[in-house]
Design a protein around this motif. Structure first.
Motif, short mmCIF file in Angstrom:
data_model
loop_
_atom_site.label_atom_id
_atom_site.label_comp_id
_atom_site.label_asym_id
_atom_site.label_seq_id
_atom_site.Cartn_x
_atom_site.Cartn_y
_atom_site.Cartn_z
N ASP A 1 31.03 -18.23 9.90
CA ASP A 1 31.37 -19.31 10.39
C ASP A 1 29.75 -19.83 10.41
N LEU B 1 35.14 -22.56 8.78
CA LEU B 1 35.61 -20.83 9.14
C LEU B 1 35.49 -20.09 7.89
N VAL C 1 44.01 -17.27 17.29
CA VAL C 1 42.84 -16.41 16.21
C VAL C 1 42.08 -15.88 16.89
N GLY D 1 37.82 -14.66 18.31
CA GLY D 1 37.19 -14.17 17.93
C GLY D 1 35.81 -13.52 18.67
N ALA E 1 36.69 -16.01 6.14
CA ALA E 1 36.76 -14.73 6.42
C ALA E 1 37.55 -13.43 4.81
N THR F 1 43.38 -8.20 11.69
CA THR F 1 41.70 -8.33 12.21
C THR F 1 40.89 -7.88 10.59
N ARG F 2 40.00 -8.99 10.89
CA ARG F 2 38.71 -8.95 9.11
C ARG F 2 37.89 -9.28 9.62
N ALA G 1 37.64 -11.56 13.44
CA ALA G 1 38.64 -12.70 13.81
C ALA G 1 40.27 -11.53 13.76
N SER H 1 31.34 -12.76 17.87
CA SER H 1 30.35 -13.09 16.87
C SER H 1 28.86 -13.16 17.38
N SER I 1 34.43 -11.66 9.82
CA SER I 1 34.46 -13.60 9.61
C SER I 1 32.90 -14.05 9.92
#
Length: 207
Positions: free
Chosen positions: A66, A80, A198, A200, A82, A61-62, A39, A202, A64
Motif C-alpha cells: 500500500d 492498494l 478485506v 489487512g 497485492a 490470503t496474499r 491481506a 502491515s 500486500s
C-alpha cells in the motif's frame, strides 16, 4: 491486459499529480507512507446463485503493498495492491471452479489524530477487480468458465500504531463491492455477489 489499462492510468495519474497539490501542506520529507503486509479477502457468505445452485467463494490470503501520499497531516490518497488471490468456487457445497483475481484499489483516507501514537482513520475509494485463469473443477471439470471484471466502491477503516517518526504498524479492514457475471461455455449462468471484507495487517515506513 486491456481491462487493466483504465485502473493503471488512474493510479499513475493520481500518484504523479499529488505532489503538485501537497508540496506545502505537510512539513518535512514524510509525505509518503509505504506499507508491506498481508491481506485476506473474505467474500460474503451469501454469494448468490449460479445455474440455480447456491454459490460460495472461499477466502484467500496474499502479501500486500500500500502506498499512501499525504495531502495534509489528516488527508491522504492511497493505492492498494497485492499478489494475485486464488479462490475456490463451490456450488451447493461442491467444488465447481477456481479463479485468480487482482483487486487494486485507489482511495482517500482521513486520519483523525495524525500526530498521536495511535491514530484511527477511515477512507473510501474505487476498486477494480480483474478475474483471470478461471477453470472448471469438480462439477464443471473441463468446462470453459469466465468471470467478468468488476468496478465498485470501497470503504476502509483502520488504525496506525506509530513506533517512531519513521516506522508504524497498520491494521485495517475494507469492504469492497464486487459483482461479476459468470459464464460457462460462453453462456451466463448468474452473477456472483462477492462483496468481500478485506482484512489487512502491515508494517509501514514513512519518508
Amino acid at each position: 491486459m486491456k481491462s487493466l489499462l483504465p485502473w493503471l492510468a488512474l493510479s499513475a495519474a493520481a500518484l504523479t499529480t499529488l505532489p503538485a497539490f501537497a508540496a506545502d501542506t505537510v512539513n518535512g520529507n514524510d509525505q509518503w507512507v509505504l506499507r508491506f503486509g498481508a491481506a485476506t479477502v473474505h467474500p460474503d457468505s451469501d454469494t448468490g446463485h449460479l445455474a440455480g445452485m447456491k454459490a460460495k467463494v472461499d477466502s484467500s490470503t496474499r502479501p500486500s503493498i500500500d502506498l499512501e501520499y499525504l495531502l495534509t497531516p489528516n488527508w491522504g490518497i492511497d493505492v492498494l495492491g497485492a499478489l494475485p488471490f486464488r479462490h475456490e468456487v463451490r456450488l451447493n457445497g461442491t467444488k465447481a471452479a477456481t479463479t485468480k483475481q487482482l483487486p487494486p484499489t485507489v482511495g482517500i483516507n482521513y486520519h483523525f489524530m495524525p500526530n498521536e501514537q495511535v491514530s484511527p482513520f477511515v477512507g473510501a475509494g474505487i476498486n477494480f477487480t480483474h478475474f483471470y485463469d478461471s477453470r472448471g473443477e469438480g462439477l464443471l471439470k473441463g468446462a470453459h468458465v469466465t468471470i467478468d471484471d468488476s468496478w465498485g466502491v470501497a470503504a476502509r477503516a483502520g488504525v496506525d500504531f506509530k513506533l517512531n517518526d519513521s516506522w508504524l504498524i497498520t491494521a485495517d479492514l475494507r469492504w469492497i463491492r464486487i459483482r461479476s457475471d459468470v459464464k460457462v461455455g460462453g453462456t451466463k449462468v448468474g452473477q456472483a455477489r462477492i462483496d468481500p471484507i478485506v482484512y489487512g495487517f502491515s508494517v509501514g515506513y514513512r519518508f
